[in-house]
Design a protein around this motif. Structure first.
Motif, PDB file in Angstrom:
ATOM      1  N   UNK A 113      50.001  66.767  39.743  1.00  0.00           N
ATOM      2  CA  UNK A 113      49.725  66.989  38.321  1.00  0.00           C
ATOM      3  C   UNK A 113      48.245  66.843  37.984  1.00  0.00           C
ATOM      4  N   UNK A 114      47.378  66.782  38.990  1.00  0.00           N
ATOM      5  CA  UNK A 114      45.936  66.604  38.757  1.00  0.00           C
ATOM      6  C   UNK A 114      45.649  65.374  37.899  1.00  0.00           C
ATOM      7  N   UNK A 115      46.326  64.276  38.227  1.00  0.00           N
ATOM      8  CA  UNK A 115      46.169  63.007  37.513  1.00  0.00           C
ATOM      9  C   UNK A 115      45.246  62.108  38.328  1.00  0.00           C
ATOM     10  N   UNK A 116      44.369  61.405  37.654  1.00  0.00           N
ATOM     11  CA  UNK A 116      43.530  60.409  38.311  1.00  0.00           C
ATOM     12  C   UNK A 116      43.876  59.029  37.756  1.00  0.00           C
ATOM     13  N   UNK A 117      44.242  58.113  38.628  1.00  0.00           N
ATOM     14  CA  UNK A 117      44.459  56.709  38.275  1.00  0.00           C
ATOM     15  C   UNK A 117      43.674  55.888  39.288  1.00  0.00           C
ATOM     16  N   UNK A 118      42.851  54.984  38.799  1.00  0.00           N
ATOM     17  CA  UNK A 118      41.962  54.229  39.688  1.00  0.00           C
ATOM     18  C   UNK A 118      41.753  52.834  39.135  1.00  0.00           C
ATOM     19  N   UNK A 119      41.605  51.866  40.044  1.00  0.00           N
ATOM     20  CA  UNK A 119      41.384  50.476  39.642  1.00  0.00           C
ATOM     21  C   UNK A 119      40.270  49.870  40.477  1.00  0.00           C
ATOM     22  N   UNK A 120      39.550  48.912  39.876  1.00  0.00           N
ATOM     23  CA  UNK A 120      38.576  48.132  40.626  1.00  0.00           C
ATOM     24  C   UNK A 120      38.414  46.780  39.963  1.00  0.00           C
ATOM     25  N   UNK A 121      37.675  45.906  40.613  1.00  0.00           N
ATOM     26  CA  UNK A 121      37.460  44.555  40.095  1.00  0.00           C
ATOM     27  C   UNK A 121      35.975  44.280  39.982  1.00  0.00           C
ATOM     28  N   UNK A 122      35.603  43.570  38.932  1.00  0.00           N
ATOM     29  CA  UNK A 122      34.249  43.050  38.778  1.00  0.00           C
ATOM     30  C   UNK A 122      34.343  41.528  38.733  1.00  0.00           C
ATOM     31  N   UNK A 123      33.227  40.883  38.441  1.00  0.00           N
ATOM     32  CA  UNK A 123      33.247  39.423  38.400  1.00  0.00           C
ATOM     33  C   UNK A 123      34.266  38.886  37.400  1.00  0.00           C
ATOM     34  N   UNK A 124      34.350  39.532  36.234  1.00  0.00           N
ATOM     35  CA  UNK A 124      35.104  38.955  35.128  1.00  0.00           C
ATOM     36  C   UNK A 124      36.331  39.748  34.717  1.00  0.00           C
ATOM     37  N   UNK A 125      36.622  40.862  35.398  1.00  0.00           N
ATOM     38  CA  UNK A 125      37.787  41.639  34.967  1.00  0.00           C
ATOM     39  C   UNK A 125      38.291  42.538  36.075  1.00  0.00           C
ATOM     40  N   UNK A 126      39.540  42.981  35.886  1.00  0.00           N
ATOM     41  CA  UNK A 126      40.116  44.066  36.668  1.00  0.00           C
ATOM     42  C   UNK A 126      40.184  45.268  35.742  1.00  0.00           C
ATOM     43  N   UNK A 127      39.544  46.352  36.142  1.00  0.00           N
ATOM     44  CA  UNK A 127      39.486  47.541  35.308  1.00  0.00           C
ATOM     45  C   UNK A 127      40.332  48.659  35.871  1.00  0.00           C
ATOM     46  N   UNK A 128      40.849  49.505  34.968  1.00  0.00           N
ATOM     47  CA  UNK A 128      41.622  50.663  35.380  1.00  0.00           C
ATOM     48  C   UNK A 128      41.242  51.870  34.552  1.00  0.00           C
ATOM     49  N   UNK A 129      41.337  53.041  35.141  1.00  0.00           N
ATOM     50  CA  UNK A 129      41.041  54.266  34.423  1.00  0.00           C
ATOM     51  C   UNK A 129      42.106  55.303  34.721  1.00  0.00           C
ATOM     52  N   UNK A 130      42.323  56.174  33.760  1.00  0.00           N
ATOM     53  CA  UNK A 130      43.303  57.258  33.884  1.00  0.00           C
ATOM     54  C   UNK A 130      42.691  58.515  33.288  1.00  0.00           C
ATOM     55  N   UNK A 131      42.840  59.633  33.972  1.00  0.00           N
ATOM     56  CA  UNK A 131      42.415  60.936  33.471  1.00  0.00           C
ATOM     57  C   UNK A 131      43.562  61.909  33.709  1.00  0.00           C
TER      58      UNK A 131
END
Length: 472
Positions: A113-131
């Protein structure tokens, strides 16, 4: 044609329309008095789901796309003291199998479906993105739901991502800039989570178990520490119930280990790690301000004049243009959740390392002591105001900005107020914040290479040569 103009021209026409609209809209906020018709915040809506989950939404139908950014407060600072790298590894595995889908099935579902889901971590948070395309928003949201509520941490995926992380650590062992950054953090924050390598070490990463990863996710991914920003072709009426479906099954409260506030240690020292390379990479830093400090905006302007501009800052003029010591040199404010920092870096020939350290110290103190001229301040404010629109030239950037504003608790109207805050900075404000920086003006330098001329700088050797024992 400039690089910016060239990149803009290369956009698809519909993308250009969206970018131009966002830039023009922000420019209106920047250059004209704010009115209800012009206000960007009239486009930012606070959406609260039936279950009480909040998100900020910019409903935009210019393109059939939806971008989402999320963050869970609590990142690498939540790693066990003896196992740095847990947050980084866990975040990398959230899209590597979840629910009934193993890693291959999860990736195939995104690709179909041409979906992008990605996660990463920084010092103070876990981030996620969706397109996603708006026509695929339901399967995209379902994949996000599975990733954050039912990650699998299958053995195959864990080992594959672990080996990738170890390969990166080995590669970074010979990267001087990475090693300088790691050494700076370790010296500045001994016995504190900020001093641990975010990606772990060659010793800690192999010791991380599936239980460590699952435990981190269970403790950290919760509703009370979740921030959400959405931009694109979705209505508030559709987003509200979707928030409950995606995130409603998360625990109500995170179980975070308290992280103490801290100030950097070793200020005034020059730490050296030997690496046989022709240039010395250096990271420097000292005490800055947290984001919620009332003087943060004046400090932001002050830093722009020091090293925040690629072409007009004092460090650029003195280090590169006048003396040719480095190709680039920079500084920035780094407001972490539990420490306010000013950080910078550069790289120079080994034989000119001592000269570069002395010059950076001198220019920092000169700006703090003498301050800028009216013209220098006016130029800095003009640039910062005029360039603000570039943070909003794509839906992904808009979502990222909205998320950061929530994390920093700046208020939903911050986009309207930001340029006014910058414009209002006076020489008296700069003098006041410079006085605060002068209370603790010493900088800690971390150098990796074979630097020369450091006797007067008070250099001290770090614990051995730069090695692969830590990662970034």
């Amino acid at each position: 044609m400039s690089a910016l103009s060239s990149g803009f021209a290369a956009m698809h026409p519909s993308a250009r329309n969206l970018a131009a609209g966002l830039i023009a809209m922000t420019a209106l906020v920047s250059l004209a008095p704010t009115s209800p018709a012009q206000s960007q915040t009239t486009r930012i809506q606070k959406v609260v789901s039936p279950g009480g989950i909040e998100a900020w939404l910019v409903h935009d139908t210019t393109l059939p796309l939806v971008a989402m950014e999320i963050a869970f407060v609590g990142g690498g600072a939540q790693d066990p003291a003896g196992k740095p790298g847990v947050a980084s590894l866990a975040a990398s595995l959230l899209d590597e199998g979840a629910g009934d889908l193993d890693a291959r099935a999860f990736q195939d579902a995104m690709a179909e479906k041409a979906i992008e889901v990605h996660f990463d971590a920084s010092r103070d948070m876990v981030g996620g993105s969706l397109r996603t395309l708006s026509e695929n928003v339901e399967p995209a949201f379902e994949l996000m739901r599975l990733a954050v509520t039912a990650p699998r941490f299958d053995d195959e995926a864990v080992e594959r991502i672990r080996q990738g992380q170890l390969a990166n650590l080995r590669r970074r062992a010979n990267d001087p800039s990475t090693q300088a950054s790691l050494a700076w953090s370790a010296r500045a924050f001994p016995n504190h989570p900020y001093g641990r390598p975010l990606s772990g070490t060659l010793e800690s990463v192999p010791a991380i178990t599936r239980g460590d990863l699952a435990g981190f996710a269970k403790r950290t991914l919760a509703r009370d520490n979740l921030k959400i920003a959405v931009v694109g072709d979705i209505t508030p009426e559709a987003l509200g119930p979707a928030l409950d479906k995606m995130f409603g099954a998360l625990p109500a409260k995170a179980e975070l280990t308290p992280v103490p506030d801290v100030v950097p240690q070793g200020l005034g020292a020059v730490e050296v790690k030997t690496l046989d390379v022709p240039q010395t990479s250096m990271v420097f830093g000292g005490i800055g301000l947290k984001r919620n400090d009332p003087d943060f905006i004046p400090a932001f302007v002050l830093n722009h004049m020091l090293g925040g501009s690629a072409f007009s800052s004092r460090l650029f003029r003195e280090v590169r243009e006048k003396r040719g010591l480095a190709y680039s040199v920079y500084s920035h404010l780094a407001p972490l959740d539990h420490a306010g920092l000013i950080l910078g870096g550069t790289a120079t020939k080994n034989e000119r390392a001592g000269e570069t350290v002395d010059l950076i110290r001198a220019e920092y103190m000169k700006l703090l002591t003498d301050g800028p001229s009216e013209e220098e301040l006016a130029d800095a404010k003009s640039y910062l105001i005029g360039s603000f629109a570039l943070r909003f030239d794509s839906s992904a950037k808009v979502a990222s900005q909205l998320l950061q504003i929530q994390i920093d608790d700046l208020g939903i109207d911050y986009i309207d107020r930001r340029n006014e805050l910058v414009a209002a900075v006076s020489l008296d404000d700069i003098k006041r914040v410079a006085g605060r920086f002068r209370e603790n003006p010493a900088l800690l330098f971390s150098l990796v290479g074979k630097p020369e001329g450091l006797a007067a700088a008070g250099a001290t050797p770090a614990n051995g040569a730069a090695s692969g024992n830590s990662g970034g």
